[in-house]
Motif scaffolding. Sequence first.
Motif, PDB file in Angstrom:
ATOM      1  N   ARG A  16      46.293  38.295  35.275  1.00 12.66           N
ATOM      2  CA  ARG A  16      46.677  38.852  36.560  1.00 12.66           C
ATOM      3  C   ARG A  16      45.499  39.557  37.228  1.00 12.66           C
ATOM      4  NH1 ARG A  16      49.510  37.868  40.574  1.00 12.66           N
ATOM      5  NH2 ARG A  16      51.243  37.327  39.196  1.00 12.66           N
ATOM      6  N   ARG A  17      44.653  40.166  36.446  1.00 15.34           N
ATOM      7  CA  ARG A  17      43.500  40.879  37.012  1.00 15.34           C
ATOM      8  C   ARG A  17      42.573  39.924  37.749  1.00 15.34           C
ATOM      9  NH1 ARG A  17      39.412  44.945  33.667  1.00 15.34           N
ATOM     10  NH2 ARG A  17      38.097  45.513  35.460  1.00 15.34           N
ATOM     11  N   ARG A  18      42.406  38.712  37.238  1.00 19.42           N
ATOM     12  CA  ARG A  18      41.514  37.744  37.878  1.00 19.42           C
ATOM     13  C   ARG A  18      42.155  37.075  39.078  1.00 19.42           C
ATOM     14  NH1 ARG A  18      39.366  33.278  34.952  1.00 19.42           N
ATOM     15  NH2 ARG A  18      37.562  33.446  36.344  1.00 19.42           N
TER      16      ARG A  18
ATOM     17  N   PRO B  82      44.869  38.355  41.432  1.00 21.62           N
ATOM     18  CA  PRO B  82      45.871  39.289  41.965  1.00 21.62           C
ATOM     19  C   PRO B  82      46.663  38.722  43.137  1.00 21.62           C
ATOM     20  CG  PRO B  82      43.660  39.925  42.668  1.00 21.62           C
ATOM     21  CD  PRO B  82      43.491  38.832  41.654  1.00 21.62           C
ATOM     22  N   GLU B  83      46.105  37.743  43.876  1.00 17.75           N
ATOM     23  CA  GLU B  83      46.811  37.195  45.032  1.00 17.75           C
ATOM     24  C   GLU B  83      47.877  36.172  44.656  1.00 17.75           C
ATOM     25  OE1 GLU B  83      43.556  37.243  44.727  1.00 17.75           O
ATOM     26  OE2 GLU B  83      42.786  38.561  46.306  1.00 17.75           O
TER      27      GLU B  83
END
Length: 376
Positions: free
Chosen positions: A247-249, A251-252
């Motif tokens: 999710r960190r990589r 986020p959109e």
Amino acid sequence: MREIGDELLRWLEAGERFVLASIVGVRGSAPRDVGATAVVHADGTVLGSLSGGCVEGAVHSLALEALADGEPVRTSFDPDPDDPFAVGLTCGGQLDVYLHPVEPDTGFGPAAAAGSGPAGTGGTVAALSWALRSARRGLPVAVARVLATGRTLAVGTDEHVGGTGDAELDGTVVAEARAMLDRNASGIGQLCVSGGPEHSVFVESWNTPPRMLVFGAIDHAAALARMGKFLGYHVTVCDARPVFATRRRFPEADEVVVRWPHEYLAEITTDRRSVVCVLTHDAKFDVPVLREALRGPAGYVGALGSRRTHADRVERLRAAGLTASELERLRAPIGLDLGGRTPEETAVSIAAEIVALHNHGSAHPLTHTSGPIHVA
């Protein structure tokens, strides 16, 4: 209407008086499509736009007049080459606009939902509120309005709210609205029951967002996820490698899935509006997921990679049993030739190809083409 739904829902729940000004017909070139809506509050406040400025002033004045009269109005804006002061689109198109006054309902109970009361009331607020809440939850819904009276129905897949005051006509409207919702179509239909008069009914379909499935958690995928969200897709990034699919990589993205791509694609539902972008350019990932995608209903299937990589990929896909007609569906190397190199430039080229394919565009520079810019 849906794009201004949050503010409109607040007006509805607060019992505000306003006019819905909706495009119900377009002929020729126009900046907005059928279903585009501007809302004019009784105090003159405006939400949304119909033309980007060409007819906004006239629509605003007509909306306030309609609100004072309390009756819906249908009007057309046609260009007049002999009158430089005539209201119309500078691009030469023609718009049919429906001005629908909305007054506070007597309530949100059964009587309001049934459609009782004078034109423009008795169920309209209940129907519109239910439609906007359903759309907010990601549910498909159609809003049907009888143009002569303003009576409104919100139609979902299994239920509906509102009514025309005629139970038999309600059934016809609900059936037509569901058929149009299934096609994600908006427009005017001429409906009648028991040999009676025709009723012009405008149906605005708000289907669930189409899916963009991005396979391969690389830098290009992050840029494409941002572009997909910009275009209104529900974006999923999927990769079998948990260290990259985070999710960190991304986020959109709406979803980040750690699965083998072909297994995930085989388990989910796609349709002709779905977009599949395979960015791994690694045969052990590409071939299984492309085999699944090219045999499914997705309207766009593309794969990243050099021409050498693609030639090898095609041979592997043939060996995996794909036919020539199935391989013809594959857009690879993915995207239009924009000369870009960065992940963001690549994402723009992929998005441009998706938009062109969806709208049957030539992808040629408009400078070098002739005829209408917006093809009906």
